[in-house]
Structure formats: structure tokens, C-alpha cells
Scaffold this motif. Sequence first.
Motif, PDB file in Angstrom:
ATOM      1  N   CYS A  70      -1.022   6.903   3.075  1.00  0.00           N
ATOM      2  CA  CYS A  70      -0.791   5.815   2.128  1.00  0.00           C
ATOM      3  C   CYS A  70       0.431   5.000   2.545  1.00  0.00           C
ATOM      4  O   CYS A  70       0.379   3.765   2.560  1.00  0.00           O
ATOM      5  CB  CYS A  70      -0.609   6.368   0.718  1.00  0.00           C
ATOM      6  SG  CYS A  70      -0.304   5.095  -0.529  1.00  0.00           S
ATOM      7  N   ASN A 145      -1.847   8.426  -6.855  1.00  0.00           N
ATOM      8  CA  ASN A 145      -2.583   8.274  -5.604  1.00  0.00           C
ATOM      9  C   ASN A 145      -2.164   6.942  -4.986  1.00  0.00           C
ATOM     10  O   ASN A 145      -1.320   6.234  -5.544  1.00  0.00           O
ATOM     11  CB  ASN A 145      -4.099   8.341  -5.847  1.00  0.00           C
ATOM     12  CG  ASN A 145      -4.600   7.258  -6.776  1.00  0.00           C
ATOM     13  OD1 ASN A 145      -3.970   6.224  -6.972  1.00  0.00           O
ATOM     14  ND2 ASN A 145      -5.760   7.486  -7.375  1.00  0.00           N
ATOM     15  N   GLU A 147      -3.518   4.069  -4.807  1.00  0.00           N
ATOM     16  CA  GLU A 147      -3.675   2.881  -5.668  1.00  0.00           C
ATOM     17  C   GLU A 147      -2.488   2.741  -6.617  1.00  0.00           C
ATOM     18  O   GLU A 147      -1.906   1.664  -6.753  1.00  0.00           O
ATOM     19  CB  GLU A 147      -4.962   2.953  -6.485  1.00  0.00           C
ATOM     20  CG  GLU A 147      -5.099   1.762  -7.422  1.00  0.00           C
ATOM     21  CD  GLU A 147      -6.342   1.776  -8.292  1.00  0.00           C
ATOM     22  OE1 GLU A 147      -6.478   0.865  -9.136  1.00  0.00           O
ATOM     23  OE2 GLU A 147      -7.185   2.687  -8.137  1.00  0.00           O
ATOM     24  N   GLU A 170      -6.333  -4.164  -3.702  1.00  0.00           N
ATOM     25  CA  GLU A 170      -7.519  -4.598  -2.961  1.00  0.00           C
ATOM     26  C   GLU A 170      -7.142  -5.114  -1.571  1.00  0.00           C
ATOM     27  O   GLU A 170      -7.863  -4.896  -0.600  1.00  0.00           O
ATOM     28  CB  GLU A 170      -8.280  -5.652  -3.759  1.00  0.00           C
ATOM     29  CG  GLU A 170      -8.929  -5.055  -5.006  1.00  0.00           C
ATOM     30  CD  GLU A 170      -9.492  -6.084  -5.967  1.00  0.00           C
ATOM     31  OE1 GLU A 170      -9.235  -7.310  -5.795  1.00  0.00           O
ATOM     32  OE2 GLU A 170     -10.193  -5.666  -6.911  1.00  0.00           O
ATOM     33  N   GLN A 173      -6.554  -2.238   0.735  1.00  0.00           N
ATOM     34  CA  GLN A 173      -7.836  -1.654   1.137  1.00  0.00           C
ATOM     35  C   GLN A 173      -8.476  -2.379   2.319  1.00  0.00           C
ATOM     36  O   GLN A 173      -9.320  -1.816   3.008  1.00  0.00           O
ATOM     37  CB  GLN A 173      -8.811  -1.662  -0.038  1.00  0.00           C
ATOM     38  CG  GLN A 173      -8.394  -0.777  -1.191  1.00  0.00           C
ATOM     39  CD  GLN A 173      -8.607   0.684  -0.885  1.00  0.00           C
ATOM     40  OE1 GLN A 173      -9.721   1.166  -0.922  1.00  0.00           O
ATOM     41  NE2 GLN A 173      -7.542   1.377  -0.537  1.00  0.00           N
ATOM     42  N   CYS A 178      -7.667   1.833   6.083  1.00  0.00           N
ATOM     43  CA  CYS A 178      -7.058   2.117   4.789  1.00  0.00           C
ATOM     44  C   CYS A 178      -8.034   2.105   3.613  1.00  0.00           C
ATOM     45  O   CYS A 178      -7.635   2.384   2.494  1.00  0.00           O
ATOM     46  CB  CYS A 178      -5.918   1.130   4.526  1.00  0.00           C
ATOM     47  SG  CYS A 178      -4.547   1.337   5.699  1.00  0.00           S
ATOM     48  N   LYS A 179      -9.283   1.815   3.848  1.00  0.00           N
ATOM     49  CA  LYS A 179     -10.271   1.825   2.771  1.00  0.00           C
ATOM     50  C   LYS A 179     -10.388   3.252   2.243  1.00  0.00           C
ATOM     51  O   LYS A 179     -10.646   4.204   2.981  1.00  0.00           O
ATOM     52  CB  LYS A 179     -11.630   1.345   3.305  1.00  0.00           C
ATOM     53  CG  LYS A 179     -12.704   1.289   2.267  1.00  0.00           C
ATOM     54  CD  LYS A 179     -12.534   0.064   1.405  1.00  0.00           C
ATOM     55  CE  LYS A 179     -13.738  -0.068   0.472  1.00  0.00           C
ATOM     56  NZ  LYS A 179     -13.409  -0.900  -0.644  1.00  0.00           N
ATOM     57  N   GLY A 180     -10.130   3.442   0.958  1.00  0.00           N
ATOM     58  CA  GLY A 180     -10.263   4.759   0.336  1.00  0.00           C
ATOM     59  C   GLY A 180      -9.107   5.719   0.588  1.00  0.00           C
ATOM     60  O   GLY A 180      -9.188   6.890   0.229  1.00  0.00           O
ATOM     61  N   GLN A 182      -5.851   7.879   0.145  1.00  0.00           N
ATOM     62  CA  GLN A 182      -5.246   8.464  -1.042  1.00  0.00           C
ATOM     63  C   GLN A 182      -3.787   8.754  -0.755  1.00  0.00           C
ATOM     64  O   GLN A 182      -2.969   8.921  -1.517  1.00  0.00           O
ATOM     65  CB  GLN A 182      -5.981   9.756  -1.427  1.00  0.00           C
ATOM     66  CG  GLN A 182      -7.406   9.483  -1.881  1.00  0.00           C
ATOM     67  CD  GLN A 182      -7.512   8.610  -3.105  1.00  0.00           C
ATOM     68  OE1 GLN A 182      -6.825   8.808  -4.095  1.00  0.00           O
ATOM     69  NE2 GLN A 182      -8.343   7.604  -3.043  1.00  0.00           N
TER      70      GLN A 182
END
Length: 182
Positions: A70, A145, A147, A170, A173, A178-180, A182
Motif C-alpha cells: 500500500c 486497509n 483504501e 480510485e 487503483q 495497485c488494483k486491489g 490492501q
Amino acid sequence: MMVGIQALWYLCYIICSVYTVICLSLEVNQVIKESTNIDNVVNNANPSDQKTESESNNQSLAGGQVSIDCLRCLCLERSDCRPIGCVMVAGTLGCGFFRFTNAFWIDCYEPGGDWRTCANDLHCASHCVQVYMNRYAANFSCFLNCEGYARELAGGPNGCNNPRTIAYWEKVQTVPGCKGVQ
């Protein structure tokens, strides 16, 4: 009387403009020096000892509540994970790898001696992000997380609950890899 006030206002405007140009010039010179130092280190290094950018950055990122993956994504989105100096964003001066403000640095208990030095040192800056998230994320019922952390970084204390920070999450992401996260 009116002419005197106008002249005084004009003089203040000129002084502020000159001050801004000098500050920007100093920032550019600092970035050039940092780039030169980085180029010298890279050019003088033994190629077999060199690591990929992501390997080097991951080893320099501070561990803690926010996962290294992250932190890497936040760093890449904010600065391409480079020491960018300081830039004005939406009327606020943000510095370094995570483009954080002086107020953010104060909220992470002022590590590294001074704000700009810490912000432009990857380990110090990521440590500051870790401390900030430890201090605020759970207190404002944020998702613990990436987000929640991204939205806190974008919106300050309680930023995770501000609908305007969803767009920043967004954007994170869309960073490759980096999509998804945590």
C-alpha cells in the motif's frame, strides 16, 4: 490618500512576487542537486549491485500498520516514488515522496529534524505516514486497509469518511500493480 494606498499595495505585490520567484528557484536548485546526487550514485554503482526501483523503494519503506504494498502504491501515485521537493497543490505546499504538508508532518510528531528533509527521505516520509495512520485511521473508524489509508492521506484526519476522497482512492487503483492492493 488613495494614491498612497495603491502604491503600498503595488509594492507589497512586487515584494511577494519576488519572494515567490526566489523560493521557487531555491526549490528547483534543490531538486537539481538531488537529481545530480542520485545520478552520481547510480552511475558509480556496480551494475551487479543495482536493484530495481521497486526493490530499492520497498527496502526503504518503513514497516507498520500500512502494508509495504500500500505504501508503495501511495508513493507511486503521489510522486512516482521520487524525492520531488515541494510543489503547490490546490493552494497547499506538499513535499516529498508522499507530498505531505507541514501540518501532516507535525501530526506524525515531526520525525527527521525538519519537514522538507523528512518528506524527501523515503524512509522518514513513509515512517511519518505510518505514524499518522496509527494516530488517526482507527480513531475515525476508517477501514484499516489501503483504501482507508489512501483516503486519510488525501483528506487529513477523518478524510476516510469524506466522500470527496473516494476519487483519490480510485486514482491509486489506476497505478500499475495497485488494483486491489490492501
